[in-house]
Design a protein around this motif. Structure first.
Motif, mmCIF file in Angstrom:
data_model
loop_
_atom_site.group_PDB
_atom_site.id
_atom_site.type_symbol
_atom_site.label_atom_id
_atom_site.label_comp_id
_atom_site.label_asym_id
_atom_site.label_seq_id
_atom_site.Cartn_x
_atom_site.Cartn_y
_atom_site.Cartn_z
ATOM 1 N N MET B 138 65.844 68.571 20.811
ATOM 2 C CA MET B 138 65.234 68.344 22.298
ATOM 3 C C MET B 138 66.323 68.669 23.369
ATOM 4 O O MET B 138 66.128 69.514 24.121
ATOM 5 C CB MET B 138 64.691 67.028 22.587
ATOM 6 N N ASN B 139 67.580 68.361 22.931
ATOM 7 C CA ASN B 139 68.594 68.569 23.991
ATOM 8 C C ASN B 139 69.344 69.871 23.478
ATOM 9 O O ASN B 139 70.454 69.825 24.206
ATOM 10 C CB ASN B 139 69.512 67.338 24.190
ATOM 11 N N GLY B 356 65.102 58.697 34.846
ATOM 12 C CA GLY B 356 64.095 59.464 34.432
ATOM 13 C C GLY B 356 64.150 60.064 32.862
ATOM 14 O O GLY B 356 63.332 60.397 32.353
ATOM 15 N N ARG B 358 64.428 57.935 30.150
ATOM 16 C CA ARG B 358 63.318 57.308 29.008
ATOM 17 C C ARG B 358 61.982 57.270 29.156
ATOM 18 O O ARG B 358 61.234 56.948 28.688
ATOM 19 C CB ARG B 358 63.857 55.790 28.888
ATOM 20 N N PRO B 360 58.199 58.861 30.009
ATOM 21 C CA PRO B 360 57.594 60.055 29.655
ATOM 22 C C PRO B 360 57.635 61.273 30.536
ATOM 23 O O PRO B 360 57.673 60.901 31.829
ATOM 24 C CB PRO B 360 56.045 59.490 29.428
ATOM 25 N N SER B 361 57.469 62.355 30.161
ATOM 26 C CA SER B 361 58.164 63.328 31.171
ATOM 27 C C SER B 361 57.134 63.657 32.182
ATOM 28 O O SER B 361 57.637 63.981 33.291
ATOM 29 C CB SER B 361 57.965 64.550 30.250
ATOM 30 N N GLY B 364 58.633 61.303 34.513
ATOM 31 C CA GLY B 364 59.894 61.584 34.881
ATOM 32 C C GLY B 364 60.111 62.583 35.909
ATOM 33 O O GLY B 364 61.022 62.634 36.699
ATOM 34 N N SER B 365 59.168 63.541 35.771
ATOM 35 C CA SER B 365 59.629 64.695 36.788
ATOM 36 C C SER B 365 58.883 64.168 38.261
ATOM 37 O O SER B 365 59.491 64.585 39.046
ATOM 38 C CB SER B 365 58.579 65.857 36.543
#
Lengths: 369, 498
Positions: B138-139, B356, B358, B360-361, B364-365
């Motif tokens: 992912m990163n 942001g 941890r 869920p995306s 997070g956004s």
């Protein structure tokens, strides 16, 4: 963790950078004025002559180191002068290195106080400088070599920034040539030689450097030439920028020159140069502090290594504080330094050079094998 | 260390013996006694299953949760039927008569087959493999290049490396660390390219780790790194096999962990944290340009806030004339001094980032929008922070995220604080001293005994600050002291001249 003495090695280019960085100290900012006061417009000629003489000194130092393989300055002193006299000379060098370190520290503090931070207690600057220098020398020769090599970039940056000085330069100011008196020339050469006098420190670093003595000599002469040309560049820029009438009255011509220069993105380039120059002040200071620390370590009394460093730095800090208090005290330090510099950078090296032919050890070893 | 002297009458702690170093315990001919011993040793765990075969003369012992019933059927029972119940005729088996060995084999997912009246027992490997599919980390995403990544299975990770380096000199040394966990680690290197002294150094350091558990790659690096107190990471961590392989071929060592997708690479230099596999997959000019941007971002990330504070607080004369009035206009009505503004803004950004991570995306956004737009706008209108400071801090945190390595970016963000403080006290001179300290420190740090931050020399420039075309990079990095200094069999120097 600092490796033990015997494991430490530096490469030839690192040796060159150590030499360059320890030579360029406070003097780049005011050498032009000092030279001009002594010799007038001929200052740059005496700089060249002094530079050539300093090359001879560098070669002499390399020769001395060659005659006593693996020995640092203080061992060489003992080998040549005998145990007692050698210790006295070693102590003398301790004092000399200390005085130079104090001079560098005090003038750094004065300058920053004058130009950037008039309100800040000068002791803060001293302490910060001391911390940086101690951190550098605590890693031994290898760390000193790495740090000094890295900061050589600054030399390039400053050279580029000095180009702004050429904007208003008039090279007619360099003329006429040959107007100064003979004693003026001698004085100019003396000043130049003193500002290039860190070749004495080389005796401390030469034993760690790898490579043949021929290569060492070549590298060091090259390094010395770089420094001489840098000085020459500085002096010519400031002479051409200011002219004979003004330069005697400006204590840091280089900075004033950049103060008036105007670039599009930033103004007051002198502030940036001064911040960059802090690095040179630090490296030169660290080099002399290292010399003093080594000298102190050779005095057999205290065995703990860190104690040496702390004692030395407390002495430096105390005397610098005292000399930074007012102009008179600083004068005392400068006068004292002027007095002893001659002995330790000219007389003793020459004496060592002459005596090294008599007492050399490298030939003895070869004979023994 | 005397400060932390242990109390004299501290109760002695019983020493734990690692499974592989257990003294042997001879099994007996009695099936019941053997089973009872195993049950006691495993503290009567419920997942220990003893399956008595008809006739109660033979038993299969295994740990229910880590064995695969399918495999048991295939490897034990089917052959057993074919051989008419004679276990000794099954070929794929191990024999032993040390009961402690039986216990540790059970823990590793094996099944133990015991027969009454026979001290020897038989071991069958029926471990259940639980693996995640190979996915791109992912990163560490790349635009071009391979999209596979390491996962938690060390065997699969080694597989990914072996597939890329098909040569007999690729060496894998497995070791276990942690007295309880016995976590498996693998040192991977290419013999003949790696500096043998460095391998030896790493092996001794790994051997000296004494701990009950090895929980993560980060903890592992703290056990063996040169300077634990340093702010800079001394091991490069990656989840990308292609990155690992390129580092192996340079002469570095990769450390793989069981149950951990992270791979540590050592010894590394500072510049390694600024390299990405993408660099070698694009045109070299583009790669050079991007490298320079990254390096510039390093300088930006640690100095921009302090530079701004120094300019506003000490050296206002540095600002060109035309800019003076806009700057003054921006900061005039702010109640706080610049350092408070800066720290406030940095903390806001850190809060947004940390909250942001941890979530869920989708949420997070949202947080990003709420934090970035709403707070950023409101904090300026409220007069707490000047809009210039918002620009400065936003740029700084952007710059800190440019670094391809996550740990390095974290280190950079912490480094801004001392510089902010120094610059608010001493202006540019403070920044100069701060940077001096950071750079001296960088020169001082070592990675596995090799220097971490080699001063830039012309030869090192080729794959650090810039990237030159492949045919010019003929040498391996000097720093590593590799026994094979050139990257090909042709020994020619970089200029094509001999």
């Amino acid at each position: 963790m600092a490796k033990s003495d015997t494991q430490q090695k530096i490469t030839l280019s690192q040796l060159a950078y150590i030499f360059i960085q320890s030579q360029i100290g406070v003097d780049i900012l005011n050498l032009s004025t000092v030279l001009h006061r002594e010799v007038g417009a001929d200052g740059w000629i005496t700089l060249l002559i002094g530079g050539v003489i300093s090359i001879f000194f560098v070669l002499m130092i390399v020769h001395i180191s060659r005659c006593f393989p693996g020995e640092g300055l203080f061992d060489i002193l003992k080998s040549i002068f005998g145990r007692k006299l050698g210790s006295v000379a070693g102590f003398g060098y301790y004092v000399y290195f200390l005085v130079v370190a104090i001079y560098l520290l005090t003038s750094f503090g004065e300058l920053i106080n004058e130009w950037l931070l008039p309100e800040t207690p000068i002791l803060v600057l001293y302490v910060l400088m001391l911390i940086c220098a101690l951190y550098t020398i605590s890693g031994g020769v290898t760390l000193i070599a790495k740090v000094f090599t890295f900061f050589a970039v600054i030399l390039f940056l400053i050279s580029v920034l000095f180009l702004f000085g050429f904007v208003d330069a008039k090279f007619i100011y360099m003329l006429p040539i040959g107007q100064a008196s003979f004693s003026g020339y001698i004085e100019g050469i003396r000043v130049t030689l003193y500002s290039l006098s860190s070749y004495v420190l080389l005796l401390l670093f030469l034993p760690y450097a790898q490579g043949s003595y021929k290569k060492k000599a070549r590298t060091l002469v090259g390094a010395n030439l770089i420094v001489i040309f840098f000085y020459l560049y500085t002096v010519i820029v400031s002479f051409a920028h200011f002219g004979s009438d003004q330069i005697d009255h400006v204590s840091q011509p280089v900075l004033y020159m950049l103060r008036t220069a105007d670039s599009v993105i930033i103004t007051r380039i002198d502030i940036f140069v001064l911040s960059l120059w802090t690095v040179f002040a630090m490296t030169a200071f660290a080099a002399y502090l290292y010399g003093a620390e080594r000298a102190f370590a050779k005095i057999p009394m205290p065995k703990k290594k860190m104690l040496n460093v702390y004692t030395t730095s407390i002495i430096v800090l105390a005397v610098s504080y005292w000399s930074g208090l007012n102009e008179e005290n600083f004068r005392v330090v400068i006068d004292f330094q002027d007095k002893i510099t001659e002995y330790f950078t000219v007389l003793i090296p020459v004496l060592l050079f002459l005596l090294s032919f008599l007492r050399r050890k490298d030939k003895q070893k070869e004979a023994a094998q | 260390m005397s400060f932390f002297k242990q109390k004299k009458n501290q109760s002695a702690q019983e020493k734990v013996i690692r499974e592989d170093k257990m003294p042997p315990h001879q099994s007996t001919a009695s099936l019941e006694k053997n089973i009872r011993y195993i049950q006691e040793e495993l503290s009567n765990s419920t997942d220990l299953k003893v399956r008595l075969l008809p006739g109660n003369k033979q038993a299969l012992v295994y740990l229910d949760d880590i064995t695969d019933p399918d495999k048991m059927q295939r490897y034990i029972f089917v052959p057993l039927m074919e051989m008419n119940g004679d276990i000794q005729r099954i070929k794929d088996r191990e024999e032993n008569d040390d009961l402690n060995k039986a216990v540790s084999s059970l823990l590793a997912g094996k099944a133990v087959y015991m027969v009454e009246g026979n001290a020897t027992f038989y071991l069958f490997d029926v471990q259940q493999n639980v693996t995640r599919a190979i996915m791109e980390p992912m990163n560490e995403k790349v635009i071009k290049g391979s999209h596979d990544g390491f996962n938690e299975d060390i065997k699969q990770n080694i597989n990914l490396i072996r597939r890329r380096i098909q040569h007999r000199s690729l060496t894998i040394k497995k070791q276990t660390v942690g007295d309880y966990t016995e976590s498996e680690i693998a040192l991977v290197y290419v013999e003949g390219i790696v500096n043998p002294g460095v391998v030896k150094e790493l092996e001794t350091r790994v051997k000296n780790i004494s701990s009950d558990a090895l929980l993560s790659a980060g903890a592992f690096s703290e056990y063996i790194e040169d300077r634990t107190y340093s702010i800079f990471p001394q091991f490069l961590s990656t989840e990308r096999p292609d990155k690992t392989v390129s580092q192996l071929m340079e002469g570095r060592i990769a450390i793989l962990f069981a149950n951990n997708p992270t791979c540590l690479i050592a010894p590394v230099t500072f510049y390694a944290f600024y390299q990405s596999p993408d660099d070698y997959n694009t045109r070299w000019l583009v790669a050079t340009y991007i490298r320079l941007i990254r390096l510039f971002s390093f300088i930006l990330a640690i100095t921009l806030p302090s530079f701004y504070i120094a300019v506003v607080g000490f050296h206002f004369e540095v600002i060109p004339e035309a800019l003076i009035s806009p700057v003054l206009g921006a900061i005039r009505d702010i109640a706080y001094p610049p350092i408070v503004e800066a720290i406030l803004m940095v903390i806001v950004i850190e809060l947004i980032r940390e909250s942001g991570i941890r979530l869920p995306s989708p949420i997070g956004s949202t947080i990003g929008i709420v934090g970035g737009l709403v707070i950023g706008d409101a904090i300026v209108t409220a007069g707490l922070v000047s809009n210039l400071m918002v620009i400065v801090i936003a740029l700084t945190s952007l710059a800190s995220f440019v670094v391809p390595s996550n740990e390095m970016s974290d280190s950079l963000r912490i480094l801004t604080f001392p510089l902010i403080i120094l610059s608010s006290v001493l202006g540019f001179i403070g920044i100069a001293f701060g940077l001096l300290m950071v750079l001296i420190h960088l020169c001082r740090v070592e990675s596995l005994g090799l220097s971490y931050f080699t001063p830039i020399q012309f030869r090192d420039l080729k794959d650090t600050v810039i990237r030159v075309p492949q045919f010019l990079m003929k040498r391996r990095p000097e720093q590593l002291g590799s026994p094979r200094p050139y990257k090909s069999n042709e020994l020619s120097d970089e200029n094509g001249k001999k």
